[in-house]
Enzyme design. Sequence first.
Site, PDB file in Angstrom:
ATOM      1  N   MET A  73     -11.943  -3.502   0.968  1.00 40.88           N
ATOM      2  CA  MET A  73     -13.315  -2.792   0.738  1.00 40.88           C
ATOM      3  C   MET A  73     -13.698  -3.153  -0.726  1.00 40.88           C
ATOM      4  O   MET A  73     -12.948  -3.169  -1.805  1.00 40.88           O
ATOM      5  CB  MET A  73     -13.292  -1.422   1.126  1.00 40.88           C
ATOM      6  CG  MET A  73     -14.678  -0.691   0.711  1.00 40.88           C
ATOM      7  SD  MET A  73     -15.876  -1.222   1.649  1.00 40.88           S
ATOM      8  CE  MET A  73     -17.416  -0.906   0.766  1.00 40.88           C
ATOM      9  N   GLU A  74     -15.031  -3.551  -0.787  1.00 42.58           N
ATOM     10  CA  GLU A  74     -15.419  -4.260  -2.282  1.00 42.58           C
ATOM     11  C   GLU A  74     -16.077  -3.127  -3.039  1.00 42.58           C
ATOM     12  O   GLU A  74     -16.636  -3.535  -4.019  1.00 42.58           O
ATOM     13  CB  GLU A  74     -16.566  -5.396  -1.820  1.00 42.58           C
ATOM     14  CG  GLU A  74     -17.921  -4.656  -1.573  1.00 42.58           C
ATOM     15  CD  GLU A  74     -18.058  -4.683   0.020  1.00 42.58           C
ATOM     16  OE1 GLU A  74     -17.057  -4.573   0.915  1.00 42.58           O
ATOM     17  OE2 GLU A  74     -19.120  -4.750   0.415  1.00 42.58           O
ATOM     18  N   ASN A  75     -15.504  -1.701  -3.065  1.00 43.10           N
ATOM     19  CA  ASN A  75     -15.810  -0.925  -4.134  1.00 43.10           C
ATOM     20  C   ASN A  75     -16.093  -1.654  -5.527  1.00 43.10           C
ATOM     21  O   ASN A  75     -15.386  -2.084  -5.789  1.00 43.10           O
ATOM     22  CB  ASN A  75     -15.025   0.262  -4.054  1.00 43.10           C
ATOM     23  CG  ASN A  75     -14.612   0.819  -2.687  1.00 43.10           C
ATOM     24  OD1 ASN A  75     -15.375   1.073  -1.928  1.00 43.10           O
ATOM     25  ND2 ASN A  75     -13.273   0.502  -2.481  1.00 43.10           N
ATOM     26  N   GLU A 110     -13.887 -10.108  -1.080  1.00 40.61           N
ATOM     27  CA  GLU A 110     -14.126  -8.669  -1.795  1.00 40.61           C
ATOM     28  C   GLU A 110     -14.669  -9.193  -3.232  1.00 40.61           C
ATOM     29  O   GLU A 110     -15.643  -8.143  -3.769  1.00 40.61           O
ATOM     30  CB  GLU A 110     -13.016  -7.999  -1.691  1.00 40.61           C
ATOM     31  CG  GLU A 110     -12.282  -7.572  -0.444  1.00 40.61           C
ATOM     32  CD  GLU A 110     -13.340  -7.318   0.869  1.00 40.61           C
ATOM     33  OE1 GLU A 110     -14.528  -6.576   0.530  1.00 40.61           O
ATOM     34  OE2 GLU A 110     -13.155  -7.686   1.852  1.00 40.61           O
ATOM     35  N   GLU A 132     -17.952   2.812   2.802  1.00 38.77           N
ATOM     36  CA  GLU A 132     -18.862   2.098   3.840  1.00 38.77           C
ATOM     37  C   GLU A 132     -18.199   2.387   5.245  1.00 38.77           C
ATOM     38  O   GLU A 132     -17.060   2.295   5.666  1.00 38.77           O
ATOM     39  CB  GLU A 132     -18.783   0.621   3.529  1.00 38.77           C
ATOM     40  CG  GLU A 132     -19.711  -0.190   4.438  1.00 38.77           C
ATOM     41  CD  GLU A 132     -19.722  -1.585   3.669  1.00 38.77           C
ATOM     42  OE1 GLU A 132     -18.831  -2.046   3.209  1.00 38.77           O
ATOM     43  OE2 GLU A 132     -20.588  -2.336   4.376  1.00 38.77           O
TER      44      GLU A 132
HETATM   45  N1  B3K Z   1     -17.592  -4.151   3.542  1.00 42.90           N
HETATM   46  C1  B3K Z   1     -16.222  -3.911   4.209  1.00 42.90           C
HETATM   47  C2  B3K Z   1     -16.256  -3.589   5.514  1.00 42.90           C
HETATM   48  C3  B3K Z   1     -16.492  -2.124   5.870  1.00 42.90           C
HETATM   49  C4  B3K Z   1     -16.395  -1.914   7.298  1.00 42.90           C
HETATM   50  C5  B3K Z   1     -16.964  -0.351   7.459  1.00 42.90           C
HETATM   51  N2  B3K Z   1     -16.388  -0.157   8.843  1.00 42.90           N
HETATM   52  C6  B3K Z   1     -15.392  -5.057   4.045  1.00 42.90           C
HETATM   53  C7  B3K Z   1     -15.785  -6.387   3.850  1.00 42.90           C
HETATM   54  O1  B3K Z   1     -16.806  -6.918   4.743  1.00 42.90           O
HETATM   55  O2  B3K Z   1     -15.768  -7.187   2.788  1.00 42.90           O
HETATM   56 ZN    ZN Z   2     -17.635  -8.278   3.177  1.00 45.85          ZN
END
Ligand code: B3K
Ligand code: ZN
Length: 860
Positions: free
Chosen positions: A262-264, A297, A128
């Site tokens: 990061m929520e992969n 997450e 992301e």
């Molecule tokens: N979604 C990610 C953040 C990604 C940042 C990219 N520069 C973490 C979060 O908000 O949970």
């Molecule tokens: Zn988030």
Amino acid sequence: MPSDGPQTIHLADYTPPNWLIESVELDFALDPKATRVTSRIRFTRNPAARDGDLHLDGEQLTLLSAAIDGTPLSENEYQKTDTALTVPAQRLRDDAFTWEAEVQIAPAENTALEGLYMSGGMFCTQCEAEGFRKITYYPDRPDVMAPFTVRIDSPMPVLLSNGNPVERHGHIAEWHDPWPKPSYLFALVAGDLVAYSDHFVTRAGRNVALNIWVRRGDEDKSHYAMGALKRAMTWDEQVYGREYDLDVFNIVAVDDFNMGAMENKGLNVFNSKYVLASPETATDRDFEFIESIIAHEYFHNWTGNRITCRDWFQLCLKEGLTVFRDQQFSEDMRGHAVQRIDNVLMLRAQQFREDAGPLAHPVRPESYQEINNFYSATVYKKGAEVIGMLKRLVGDAGYAKALDLYFCRHDGEAATIEDWLTVFEDATDRDLGQFKRWYTQAGTPRLTVSDSFSGDTYRIEFTQTTKPTPGQPDKAPQVIPVAIGLLDETGAEVEPTRVLELTEERQAFHFHGLTARPVPSILRGFSAPVILDHSPSFADRALLLAHDTDPFNMWEAGRSLSRETLIGMLADDTPPATAYLQALSTVAGNDTLDPAFRALVLSLPSEDDIAQGAVDTGLVPDPVQIHATRKALSKAIAEAATDTLITLYDAMETPGTYSSDATSAGKRALRNTALRLLMPLGGQPRAQAQYDGATNMTDQLAAFACLLETGDDSVAGRFYQQWHDDRLVMDKWFMLQVAHAAPERAVSVARSLTEHPYFDWKNPNRFRSVIGGLTMANPAGFHDPSGAGYAFLTDWILRLDKANPQTAARMSSAFETWTRYDADRQGMIRDQLERIAGTEGLSRDLSEMAGRMLKAGQSD
Ligand code: B3K
Ligand code: ZN
């Protein structure tokens, strides 16, 4: 901006993808210098397509081969640039085809920590927002969702990807993720890791294996995070009815990471700072952050992954909602009042600051050059406040109904803010047309209050105004829910909380049947993210501080007295009023109040808050004077409350085994606040004794900070001897020395720390500790009149920009408040911003930030 400069992307230009994806297969042959990635992607024509060209994103890839339906593509059958590969429609006559490609990448050379990279010998990914295009050619946009099958070939013992494990044969592991997802949620990890494992049985009886993957030796530091994960899973079932949907949930701790986590899908990757904790190495604050980020997450699994964003302009759809959910969770876990105050403190420190300067943008921005620059306090924190207001307006039942409808209607889709608001309109029969301005209009509304009392009627009138922000000179009135209650002169509540809905620029409300002029408690619970312009008398605020039934406003009354006292001291040396000092002391000693709450009442506004407060009252802030004034007030509070503070210091001790629960943490917070306040009154021996006897990092670090401020040169050496083997504790060592250096020494302390053998500038945590320690934690040092702090920051971000543009750009926002200072400081900062903007080969990230900040000074 030269015409070939970075391209600006506009929300208004959105077009649907030409091709959708039925399935993706990826094969990775991992090698630090030459990883081979083979992709097999089944595309189908999108009925909503504009034309039939196939647009694939791709950056820093060496293309080895490409084929369609098994036929190799010759070079004249596609166009390739540095960032994309296009196959023209003529080559794609069928409604479906299979794309196959092989590319080569070099994870060991990837210092940007975006795409596939290496950290401490392990392979990991961060995709992301647009990192997947550095892994293979793909339509790297969130509205293209597909199920993924991933095979990893590597001698590393642990090989992970999204979804469920399929099989493992020697060097090869296969994973399948049945849930369609956009590429930004892809993840892969390969390393010599060990798991701390547990399991969770969902409401429907699914047994989920839970693993936290860490480096050998860190297993015991994962227990707290595991407990937090299980609490989050239970809470999401109970409060939102959301269950987990895979057989495994993996978390990996990584030392080199650009943000928190990061929520992969099924494979969350975390900055190790937000996973690893033991009482000896982590503070109460660290435990609190770990709990909330683990939850955040995890909650993304539904708000972000199952329902994702159509495009990056809709980022707040997942981030605002997920922050709101993690805040609700933390309030349930740790106490509503204190958590709310903490969240508002952060909102004001970060988001109000952003809204007041050149980087102000709407919760849903309308254009960007680099989307990573918009993972901002506005999108996240104001985005969460907007949802809190929606809930307040439609009520708890309306909110629950709307959320159920949202999950049901949009599951598996990439949605928009329009979809989100329509769900609320359909579920509650409300017109949210005006409310939508919270998403489109930047800036913090200011609410001015005037009131009167006559007969039996109290009349209160509000006027709302919002200052111009970049690109938005004129603001329309917003819907502002104002929670209000009334107290009588004895402090008894004569009107319980009710929510007034402001929709006009100027609007009055009446309360009848009162026997005397009431004391209003306005914006209870901070019911809207606005600046309340209301200066009740000292007596009224003292009454609220002593008696308000709303704990947020009780705290707010004390805070507004502190702010006013500080401004008075700054403006014309007005000494702090004895009655104010006495009121704080009374609250501090009131044993019926939660210790954590009392610690918050005793904490003065930050130096940056005071600077903004000074601007609001027409003063030009001088950070050096602010630092000295805040110190002076702190000493005056200690002198007025000495006995109470000494009693508290002893009474708030938490003997026995350390527990990170909120009650124990609150006692430590109050005790350490007392310790700090007492420092100028001969507190050194107490701090020394606490440092020597500390058995947990919270107490050790609090004493460390106090001793550093006395100029004690030996304590840093002792701390280093004890902790030099622990990276995360060493980050604190770096940070605190800069944060607590006397302002005139801060830049030289920071500079010499950058020469320390353990200063690894390519590690974002370490970089933030030293450079952020100066810019964020020592504003008087950063704004030293010589300008040395500005030059120091600029030197470092220009250096970092070549390796890691994302973190460099983020750190540059230390300059975002530059137009609030005096002409000399402004001139020096402008010079540095121009130096950045004029640098050859600048990243898109940093160039956009410098450009936006410089624009603020153009009309001068
Ligand atoms: N979604 C990610 C953040 C990604 C940042 C990219 N520069 C973490 C979060 O908000 O949970
Ligand atoms: Zn988030």
